[in-house]
Design an enzyme around this catalytic site. Sequence first.
Site, PDB file in Angstrom:
ATOM      1  N   ASP A   1      -6.973   4.151  -4.717  1.00 54.38           N
ATOM      2  CA  ASP A   1      -7.665   3.989  -3.426  1.00 54.38           C
ATOM      3  C   ASP A   1      -8.308   5.351  -3.170  1.00 54.38           C
ATOM      4  O   ASP A   1      -8.552   6.107  -4.126  1.00 54.38           O
ATOM      5  CB  ASP A   1      -6.667   3.600  -2.318  1.00 54.38           C
ATOM      6  CG  ASP A   1      -7.358   3.178  -1.024  1.00 54.38           C
ATOM      7  OD1 ASP A   1      -7.849   2.042  -0.943  1.00 54.38           O
ATOM      8  OD2 ASP A   1      -7.440   4.008  -0.075  1.00 54.38           O
TER       9      ASP A   1
ATOM     10  N   LYS B   1       0.870  -1.181   0.000  1.00 50.30           N
ATOM     11  CA  LYS B   1       0.000   0.000   0.000  1.00 50.30           C
ATOM     12  C   LYS B   1       0.901   1.222   0.000  1.00 50.30           C
ATOM     13  O   LYS B   1       2.044   1.158   0.453  1.00 50.30           O
ATOM     14  CB  LYS B   1      -0.878   0.005   1.269  1.00 50.30           C
ATOM     15  CG  LYS B   1      -2.141   0.808   1.112  1.00 50.30           C
ATOM     16  CD  LYS B   1      -3.243   0.039   0.387  1.00 50.30           C
ATOM     17  CE  LYS B   1      -4.397   0.935   0.008  1.00 50.30           C
ATOM     18  NZ  LYS B   1      -5.546   0.168  -0.507  1.00 50.30           N
TER      19      LYS B   1
HETATM   20  P1  NDP Z   1     -12.955   7.477  -3.141  1.00 44.39           P
HETATM   21  O1  NDP Z   1     -11.924   8.495  -2.894  1.00 44.39           O
HETATM   22  O2  NDP Z   1     -13.439   7.264  -4.520  1.00 44.39           O
HETATM   23  O3  NDP Z   1     -14.238   7.767  -2.235  1.00 44.39           O
HETATM   24  C1  NDP Z   1     -14.140   7.843  -0.853  1.00 44.39           C
HETATM   25  C2  NDP Z   1     -15.488   8.226  -0.280  1.00 44.39           C
HETATM   26  O4  NDP Z   1     -15.448   8.079   1.128  1.00 44.39           O
HETATM   27  C3  NDP Z   1     -15.870   9.673  -0.552  1.00 44.39           C
HETATM   28  O5  NDP Z   1     -17.258   9.785  -0.598  1.00 44.39           O
HETATM   29  C4  NDP Z   1     -15.296  10.382   0.671  1.00 44.39           C
HETATM   30  O6  NDP Z   1     -15.931  11.619   0.976  1.00 44.39           O
HETATM   31  C5  NDP Z   1     -15.577   9.365   1.758  1.00 44.39           C
HETATM   32  N1  NDP Z   1     -14.579   9.480   2.811  1.00 44.39           N
HETATM   33  C6  NDP Z   1     -13.240   9.398   2.688  1.00 44.39           C
HETATM   34  N2  NDP Z   1     -12.629   9.579   3.862  1.00 44.39           N
HETATM   35  C7  NDP Z   1     -13.621   9.790   4.746  1.00 44.39           C
HETATM   36  C8  NDP Z   1     -13.654  10.046   6.145  1.00 44.39           C
HETATM   37  N3  NDP Z   1     -12.512  10.121   6.852  1.00 44.39           N
HETATM   38  N4  NDP Z   1     -14.863  10.188   6.734  1.00 44.39           N
HETATM   39  C9  NDP Z   1     -16.019  10.130   6.018  1.00 44.39           C
HETATM   40  N5  NDP Z   1     -16.046   9.890   4.691  1.00 44.39           N
HETATM   41  C10 NDP Z   1     -14.874   9.725   4.079  1.00 44.39           C
HETATM   42  O7  NDP Z   1     -12.372   6.114  -2.514  1.00 44.39           O
HETATM   43  P2  NDP Z   1     -12.798   4.617  -2.836  1.00 44.39           P
HETATM   44  O8  NDP Z   1     -14.251   4.534  -3.082  1.00 44.39           O
HETATM   45  O9  NDP Z   1     -11.851   4.088  -3.825  1.00 44.39           O
HETATM   46  O10 NDP Z   1     -12.442   3.904  -1.447  1.00 44.39           O
HETATM   47  C11 NDP Z   1     -13.383   3.807  -0.368  1.00 44.39           C
HETATM   48  C12 NDP Z   1     -12.948   2.708   0.575  1.00 44.39           C
HETATM   49  O11 NDP Z   1     -12.904   1.463  -0.143  1.00 44.39           O
HETATM   50  C13 NDP Z   1     -11.556   2.864   1.195  1.00 44.39           C
HETATM   51  O12 NDP Z   1     -11.565   2.312   2.499  1.00 44.39           O
HETATM   52  C14 NDP Z   1     -10.668   1.996   0.309  1.00 44.39           C
HETATM   53  O13 NDP Z   1      -9.516   1.554   0.979  1.00 44.39           O
HETATM   54  C15 NDP Z   1     -11.629   0.848   0.020  1.00 44.39           C
HETATM   55  N6  NDP Z   1     -11.301   0.061  -1.152  1.00 44.39           N
HETATM   56  C16 NDP Z   1     -11.210   0.652  -2.390  1.00 44.39           C
HETATM   57  C17 NDP Z   1     -10.932  -0.112  -3.500  1.00 44.39           C
HETATM   58  C18 NDP Z   1     -10.938   0.454  -4.877  1.00 44.39           C
HETATM   59  O14 NDP Z   1     -10.856  -0.326  -5.832  1.00 44.39           O
HETATM   60  N7  NDP Z   1     -11.056   1.744  -5.063  1.00 44.39           N
HETATM   61  C19 NDP Z   1     -10.646  -1.557  -3.371  1.00 44.39           C
HETATM   62  C20 NDP Z   1     -10.847  -2.089  -2.048  1.00 44.39           C
HETATM   63  C21 NDP Z   1     -11.132  -1.283  -0.994  1.00 44.39           C
HETATM   64  P3  NDP Z   1     -15.219  13.009   0.600  1.00 44.39           P
HETATM   65  O15 NDP Z   1     -15.445  13.185  -0.867  1.00 44.39           O
HETATM   66  O16 NDP Z   1     -15.908  14.019   1.435  1.00 44.39           O
HETATM   67  O17 NDP Z   1     -13.773  12.861   0.947  1.00 44.39           O
END
Ligand code: NDP
Length: 469
Positions: free
Chosen positions: A189, A149
């Site tokens: 991510d 990571k």
């Molecule tokens: P994105 O950046 O596309 O989206 C993240 C979302 O979560 C946004 O809506 C963001 O809101 C919100 N968010 C982020 N940090 C916080 C926080 N501290 N508190 C509240 N809301 C928060 O990321 P992904 O969708 O890619 O990833 C989301 C999760 O899924 C993560 O945990 C990641 O590790 C996991 N994941 C992702 C994969 C992938 O393929 N992308 C694969 C496997 C797991 P805002 O816009 O306000 O920041």
Amino acid sequence: FQAEDGIRDAQESRGLGDVYKRQSMFNLNNFLNKIKDKNPNEPEFLQAVTEFFSSIESFLLENPKYTTNKIPEIITEPERVISFRVTWIDDKGEIQVNKGYRVQFNSAIGPYKGGLRFHPTVNLSILKFLGFEQIFKNSLTGIPMGGAKGGSDFDPHGKSDAEVMRFCQSFMNELYRHIGEDTDIPAGDIGVGTREIGFLFGQYKKITNKFTGVLTGKGFNWGGSLLRPEATGYGLVYFVEEMLNRINDTISNKTVLISGSGNVAQYAAEKAINLGAKVLTMSDSSGTIYDKDGINLEKLEFIKELKNIKRGRIVEYTSKFKGEYLENQKPWNIKADIALPCATQNEITENDAQDLVKNDIKLVAEGSNMSCTIEAIKYLQKSNVLYSPGKASNAGGVAVSGLEMSQNSIRTQWSREEVDTKLKEIMKNIHNKCIEYGKESTGQIDYVKGANIAGFIKVADAIIDLGIV
Ligand code: NDP
């Protein structure tokens, strides 16, 4: 007897004769105390290690060869941690300085693989927890990939495209030395989507003069796989379907709470809607939208454009559609059948779990990594809620990244249907592994234990086979 058997196994597998003479039994508390001492100020990493080893404690006692071979100690120590400075110039002409990292955690079963996170909260503890989880998730997919990571404390929110590009180029100016299609293959991510992967890949190609599959999550026109953007969210819902099918149920007509509105949340919502579920909520770090009529595909299109193109806030949904905006609130006290946390780590605390249970939630499956605190997991499991950890239910993303690597290696691109069929198959296999190793005498499935043991065995056996390196 079992312990001696284990030692013999260890000696045989390494051919190291009398190097291992002492009997060794796994002691969870001693081990966790050692990890704590060795990794001070890393609460998220400690949480991930505690959750993992607590769930496989009895397995380790029954299979002492792993303790004899010091696998718990080896597997919790990253093979390499790279930390570097990222300097860039913002649109006002000011110099900005960020931290950059890559944690290459374990490469026993394949090249390092795992996402890059750009978020102001990024630090070594977060990346070590994510890298540690990634080892077992990647193992579960059945595709040969090690765990890693990386990321930066850079915050893409409010930055212009030009600023994001300059940051990504500077980040890659250092990272390129440490990655490669057979060494380490980063992906996206939080805060790293197709735009960022494009800028990173462009710079890698420029520096190295090579067009290789060094990153996944690429655009389709420049080497990406169809269905990679959808893979984590779709895979999550395929996994939920497997969990429900086992108890002769389906997601159709179920009400669903989703947190987040980024990549994982958007495609989890899309697949759930397509399979007949009613999605009631989505959120971002400022608040939650609650639409009692359900977020349909048209409304979801609005959210996708809002988040991916306009880069706006989720509150704007309520200026276009009916629905409540719950400022600074998470979705977990709304009544529904299923909860899919898809935002970030520790977004379901014990209090949230109590709210969910009070409202008769039936299933919680993690889209984000380590969505639930240890206390929340215990509460959900104690309350007989079907619960799946991220390393099982969100593995679809890295699985299709693995498929992207294969397509890059043989210089082809598969159809959407081909990739979708493979993704479904992989999610089904992961579910089967959870059942194989997580079935309790009561007949219930402990998905945490099942996923952790199944993911562990393959990596631990490979570490033993490869010798002390
Ligand atoms: P994105 O950046 O596309 O989206 C993240 C979302 O979560 C946004 O809506 C963001 O809101 C919100 N968010 C982020 N940090 C916080 C926080 N501290 N508190 C509240 N809301 C928060 O990321 P992904 O969708 O890619 O990833 C989301 C999760 O899924 C993560 O945990 C990641 O590790 C996991 N994941 C992702 C994969 C992938 O393929 N992308 C694969 C496997 C797991 P805002 O816009 O306000 O920041």
